[in-house]
Design a protein around this motif. Structure first.
Motif, PDB file in Angstrom:
ATOM      1  N   SER A 150      17.783  -2.479  -5.356  1.00 31.99           N
ATOM      2  CA  SER A 150      19.205  -2.452  -5.008  1.00 31.99           C
ATOM      3  C   SER A 150      19.474  -3.232  -3.719  1.00 31.99           C
ATOM      4  N   TYR A 151      18.630  -3.023  -2.704  1.00 31.83           N
ATOM      5  CA  TYR A 151      18.825  -3.687  -1.411  1.00 31.83           C
ATOM      6  C   TYR A 151      18.700  -5.206  -1.543  1.00 31.83           C
ATOM      7  N   LEU A 152      17.651  -5.677  -2.230  1.00 35.59           N
ATOM      8  CA  LEU A 152      17.442  -7.117  -2.359  1.00 35.59           C
ATOM      9  C   LEU A 152      18.515  -7.757  -3.237  1.00 35.59           C
ATOM     10  N   GLN A 153      19.022  -7.023  -4.229  1.00 28.29           N
ATOM     11  CA  GLN A 153      20.130  -7.550  -5.021  1.00 28.29           C
ATOM     12  C   GLN A 153      21.367  -7.751  -4.144  1.00 28.29           C
ATOM     13  N   SER A 154      21.577  -6.823  -3.195  1.00 24.37           N
ATOM     14  CA  SER A 154      22.773  -6.905  -2.340  1.00 24.37           C
ATOM     15  C   SER A 154      22.745  -8.112  -1.407  1.00 24.37           C
ATOM     16  N   ILE A 155      21.560  -8.631  -1.117  1.00 22.87           N
ATOM     17  CA  ILE A 155      21.468  -9.820  -0.250  1.00 22.87           C
ATOM     18  C   ILE A 155      20.993 -11.035  -1.054  1.00 22.87           C
ATOM     19  N   ASP A 156      21.085 -10.908  -2.390  1.00 21.18           N
ATOM     20  CA  ASP A 156      20.750 -12.009  -3.304  1.00 21.18           C
ATOM     21  C   ASP A 156      19.329 -12.519  -3.078  1.00 21.18           C
ATOM     22  N   ALA A 157      18.364 -11.589  -3.011  1.00 26.28           N
ATOM     23  CA  ALA A 157      16.977 -11.975  -2.719  1.00 26.28           C
ATOM     24  C   ALA A 157      15.972 -11.240  -3.602  1.00 26.28           C
ATOM     25  N   LEU A 158      16.394 -10.778  -4.786  1.00 27.62           N
ATOM     26  CA  LEU A 158      15.485 -10.029  -5.666  1.00 27.62           C
ATOM     27  C   LEU A 158      14.698 -10.986  -6.555  1.00 27.62           C
ATOM     28  N   PRO A 159      13.346 -10.991  -6.492  1.00 35.94           N
ATOM     29  CA  PRO A 159      12.551 -11.846  -7.388  1.00 35.94           C
ATOM     30  C   PRO A 159      12.653 -11.357  -8.837  1.00 35.94           C
ATOM     31  N   ALA A 160      12.475 -12.273  -9.771  1.00 34.52           N
ATOM     32  CA  ALA A 160      12.511 -11.900 -11.186  1.00 34.52           C
ATOM     33  C   ALA A 160      11.303 -11.051 -11.557  1.00 34.52           C
ATOM     34  N   LYS A 161      10.180 -11.298 -10.902  1.00 35.05           N
ATOM     35  CA  LYS A 161       8.954 -10.549 -11.148  1.00 35.05           C
ATOM     36  C   LYS A 161       8.904  -9.324 -10.254  1.00 35.05           C
ATOM     37  N   SER A 162       8.247  -8.265 -10.718  1.00 32.71           N
ATOM     38  CA  SER A 162       8.205  -7.028  -9.944  1.00 32.71           C
ATOM     39  C   SER A 162       7.477  -7.205  -8.616  1.00 32.71           C
ATOM     40  N   LEU A 163       8.016  -6.571  -7.571  1.00 37.71           N
ATOM     41  CA  LEU A 163       7.336  -6.522  -6.288  1.00 37.71           C
ATOM     42  C   LEU A 163       6.051  -5.708  -6.404  1.00 37.71           C
ATOM     43  N   VAL A 164       5.087  -6.010  -5.545  1.00 36.87           N
ATOM     44  CA  VAL A 164       3.797  -5.317  -5.522  1.00 36.87           C
ATOM     45  C   VAL A 164       3.608  -4.669  -4.151  1.00 36.87           C
ATOM     46  N   ALA A 165       3.164  -3.430  -4.154  1.00 43.73           N
ATOM     47  CA  ALA A 165       2.908  -2.710  -2.902  1.00 43.73           C
ATOM     48  C   ALA A 165       1.410  -2.557  -2.689  1.00 43.73           C
ATOM     49  N   PHE A 166       1.001  -2.647  -1.418  1.00 41.76           N
ATOM     50  CA  PHE A 166      -0.345  -2.246  -1.049  1.00 41.76           C
ATOM     51  C   PHE A 166      -0.243  -0.801  -0.582  1.00 41.76           C
ATOM     52  N   VAL A 167      -1.032   0.078  -1.200  1.00 39.47           N
ATOM     53  CA  VAL A 167      -0.942   1.511  -0.930  1.00 39.47           C
ATOM     54  C   VAL A 167      -2.247   1.985  -0.294  1.00 39.47           C
ATOM     55  N   PRO A 168      -2.273   2.242   1.020  1.00 41.50           N
ATOM     56  CA  PRO A 168      -3.489   2.763   1.659  1.00 41.50           C
ATOM     57  C   PRO A 168      -3.850   4.136   1.102  1.00 41.50           C
ATOM     58  N   VAL A 169      -5.155   4.392   1.011  1.00 44.87           N
ATOM     59  CA  VAL A 169      -5.664   5.659   0.481  1.00 44.87           C
ATOM     60  C   VAL A 169      -6.631   6.252   1.494  1.00 44.87           C
ATOM     61  N   ASN A 170      -6.379   7.464   1.940  1.00 42.48           N
ATOM     62  CA  ASN A 170      -7.283   8.142   2.867  1.00 42.48           C
ATOM     63  C   ASN A 170      -8.545   8.575   2.116  1.00 42.48           C
ATOM     64  N   ILE A 171      -9.725   8.191   2.619  1.00 42.98           N
ATOM     65  CA  ILE A 171     -10.975   8.527   1.929  1.00 42.98           C
ATOM     66  C   ILE A 171     -11.879   9.387   2.803  1.00 42.98           C
ATOM     67  N   ARG A 172     -11.272  10.106   3.753  1.00 41.51           N
ATOM     68  CA  ARG A 172     -12.064  11.006   4.583  1.00 41.51           C
ATOM     69  C   ARG A 172     -12.453  12.249   3.806  1.00 41.51           C
ATOM     70  N   PRO A 173     -13.577  12.880   4.177  1.00 39.91           N
ATOM     71  CA  PRO A 173     -13.897  14.175   3.610  1.00 39.91           C
ATOM     72  C   PRO A 173     -12.839  15.183   4.032  1.00 39.91           C
ATOM     73  N   LYS A 174     -12.661  16.234   3.238  1.00 41.99           N
ATOM     74  CA  LYS A 174     -11.693  17.280   3.565  1.00 41.99           C
ATOM     75  C   LYS A 174     -12.032  17.906   4.914  1.00 41.99           C
ATOM     76  N   ASP A 175     -10.984  18.150   5.728  1.00 44.19           N
ATOM     77  CA  ASP A 175     -11.115  18.785   7.048  1.00 44.19           C
ATOM     78  C   ASP A 175     -11.835  17.894   8.061  1.00 44.19           C
ATOM     79  N   ASP A 176     -11.957  16.591   7.782  1.00 37.93           N
ATOM     80  CA  ASP A 176     -12.550  15.694   8.775  1.00 37.93           C
ATOM     81  C   ASP A 176     -11.633  15.647   9.991  1.00 37.93           C
ATOM     82  N   ASP A 177     -12.209  15.559  11.188  1.00 34.53           N
ATOM     83  CA  ASP A 177     -11.403  15.622  12.406  1.00 34.53           C
ATOM     84  C   ASP A 177     -10.813  14.289  12.811  1.00 34.53           C
ATOM     85  N   GLY A 178     -11.057  13.236  12.036  1.00 36.55           N
ATOM     86  CA  GLY A 178     -10.437  11.947  12.308  1.00 36.55           C
ATOM     87  C   GLY A 178     -11.171  11.155  13.368  1.00 36.55           C
ATOM     88  N   GLY A 179     -10.506  10.090  13.834  1.00 36.55           N
ATOM     89  CA  GLY A 179     -11.105   9.189  14.816  1.00 36.55           C
ATOM     90  C   GLY A 179     -11.425   7.872  14.151  1.00 36.55           C
TER      91      GLY A 179
END
Length: 470
Positions: free
Chosen positions: A285-314
């Motif tokens: 909707s947003y890109l259509q409103s500024i006349d900038a929507l590509p004909a092909k679908s946009l692609v997202a990079f989706v980060p995935v957390n791969i830490r063990p459960k309850d890892d304290d981070g860092g």
């Protein structure tokens, strides 16, 4: 004691430029019921004047702050830590509404951090028309990732309004690490010292077979027209892949978890799939409103957390996948089906991989990013197709209400970073029964970013009508 940076942590220092600053942030709103926001701000100031030290990682600074391209970066302790430098007071101009708050956060997020000191800052903001106290914090991604920052910051809050006052986040000692068997060479949550570096290299070699299978599938998918898996250089060229300036725009949206869960249950998909479909509909909707929507679908990079459960981070420990946003579909149902098809295929790629294999696989998937970023910086972003158009992250937050000095925390909004070739970032963070979206855009590239935030709300309404409303 010095601490070596991992290659992934150091990468965020190498990517730092005057226009592309690699810090992430968070915006917290606290409903003040005990006293006023001004009184609480002054109380915090008085407490800070008595502080002269901080706990790791908040007391760490770079050993070579003027040489960001150092191939062997180390963190060292800041023996002259100054709490009053890192925590600052600010006030909104009248009328102190959401617009004024958005402008202030946009400007604060547009300023680089000082690497001669521990790379983080925290602003205590008063003057909001609601009477609430606002806290904006930013930290360089090389010091902690989003998962770690949220976990550490939330330890400053109590679980009950009558609970004891918790120390500020930078004064809380790190949680002790759980003992691990010495032979567990795949534990990438270990400190980034020389021993853990050798272990990580060994882990990558042990994962070569898993990586090979995944890359083979990606290569074959390029020759299969209807293969749902998204591979590199498959995203369309768009306004979302150009050069960025140093100034930012920031917008927010908050949704009830119940609304997204109802759609996920009705469509037999995950909540993350619904999030991607909401963003896809909003972007269409947003890109259509500024006349900038590509004909092909946009692609997202989706980060995935791969830490063990309850890892304290860092440090940083994330994998990632590419997903279609279905922006070429003109109805919500087709859009969500496109999202589910691509995410399911990507998950099958990684379901039997070790964490080391997932990181290596992610490195391949994102390998054209440096080329994409470099070309965009030179104004040549259309030379080759991008691998993705936007980064969409989902950071898990606290599931129960939290309190600060007896006052309830009402919302937590993430504020992420941008880079050349990626002038938009969408990050959502859960808190209690809400999902809080933070939209960060390049001021020079994306006009009226608030329109995108509102369009995502309309996209959620469309999904509800398609799957939930009788």
């Amino acid at each position: 004691m010095a601490k070596w940076l991992s290659p992934l942590d150091a990468m965020f220092l190498y990517m730092e430029t005057p226009d592309s600053m690699m810090h992430v942030g968070g915006l917290i709103e606290i409903e003040v019921t005990k006293g006023t926001a001004g009184e609480m701000s002054r109380q915090i100031r008085d407490e800070l004047q008595e502080m002269s030290s901080a706990q790791p990682p908040w007391n760490r600074k770079l050993a070579t702050p003027r040489f960001l391209k150092n191939p062997a970066h180390r963190w060292v302790e800041d023996t002259e830590f100054d709490a009053m430098y890192h925590l600052r007071r600010a006030a909104l101009p009248t009328p102190g509404g959401e617009r004024e708050l958005g402008v202030l956060v946009s400007r604060l997020h547009s300023r680089p951090l000082d690497f001669r000191r521990p790379p983080w800052e925290c602003y205590i903001i008063e003057g909001h028309e609601s009477g609430n106290l606002i806290i904006y914090t930013k930290v360089h991604h090389s010091l902690v990732d989003g998962y770690t920052a949220v976990k550490m910051l939330m330890r400053s809050f109590s679980n009950t309004p009558d609970g004891p006052d918790e120390p500020f986040f930078f004064q809380i000692p790190p949680e002790p690490r759980r003992n691990k068997p010495v032979s567990d060479s795949s534990d990438e949550s270990a400190p980034a010292d020389q021993g853990s570096f050798v272990s990580a290299v060994a882990g990558h070699w042990m994962s070569a077979r898993d990586i090979g299978k995944g890359l083979g599938r990606l290569a074959r998918s390029r020759f299969r027209k209807h293969d749902p898996i998204i591979t590199v250089l498959q995203a369309p060229r768009s306004i979302l892949n150009g050069r960025i300036g140093r100034n930012r725009r920031f917008a927010t949206q908050q949704y009830d978890f119940a609304r997204l869960r109802a759609i996920a249950d009705a469509a037999n998909c995950t909540l993350n799939d619904v999030v991607l479909a909401v963003c896809g509909g909003g972007l269409r909707s947003y890109l259509q409103s500024i006349d900038a929507l590509p004909a092909k679908s946009l692609v997202a990079f989706v980060p995935v957390n791969i830490r063990p459960k309850d890892d304290d981070g860092g440090g940083n420990m994330v994998g990632g996948m590419l997903a279609s946003l279905g922006t070429d579909a003109d109805n919500a149902e087709d859009r969500l089906r496109a999202v589910v098809s691509s995410t399911s295929a990507a998950k099958r790629q990684m379901e039997n991989m070790t964490r080391a294999a997932i990181i290596a696989y992610t490195t391949y998937v994102g390998s054209p990013l440096m080329i994409q970023t470099g070309l965009a910086k030179m104004g040549l972003g259309r030379v080759i197709p991008p691998s993705f158009n936007v980064v969409i992250s989902n950071v898990p937050g606290p599931t129960q209400p939290l309190y600060f000095r007896g006052n309830r925390l009402t919302s937590v909004y993430p504020v992420s970073f941008l880079m050349h070739g990626g002038p938009l970032n969408i990050t959502c963070e859960s808190y209690g029964e809400t999902l809080n979206f933070g939209f960060v855009g390049c001021r020079d590239t994306l006009p009226r970013l608030q329109r995108l935030a509102l369009a995502c709300g309309e996209s959620l309404d469309e999904l509800e009508k398609a799957y939930v409303t009788p």
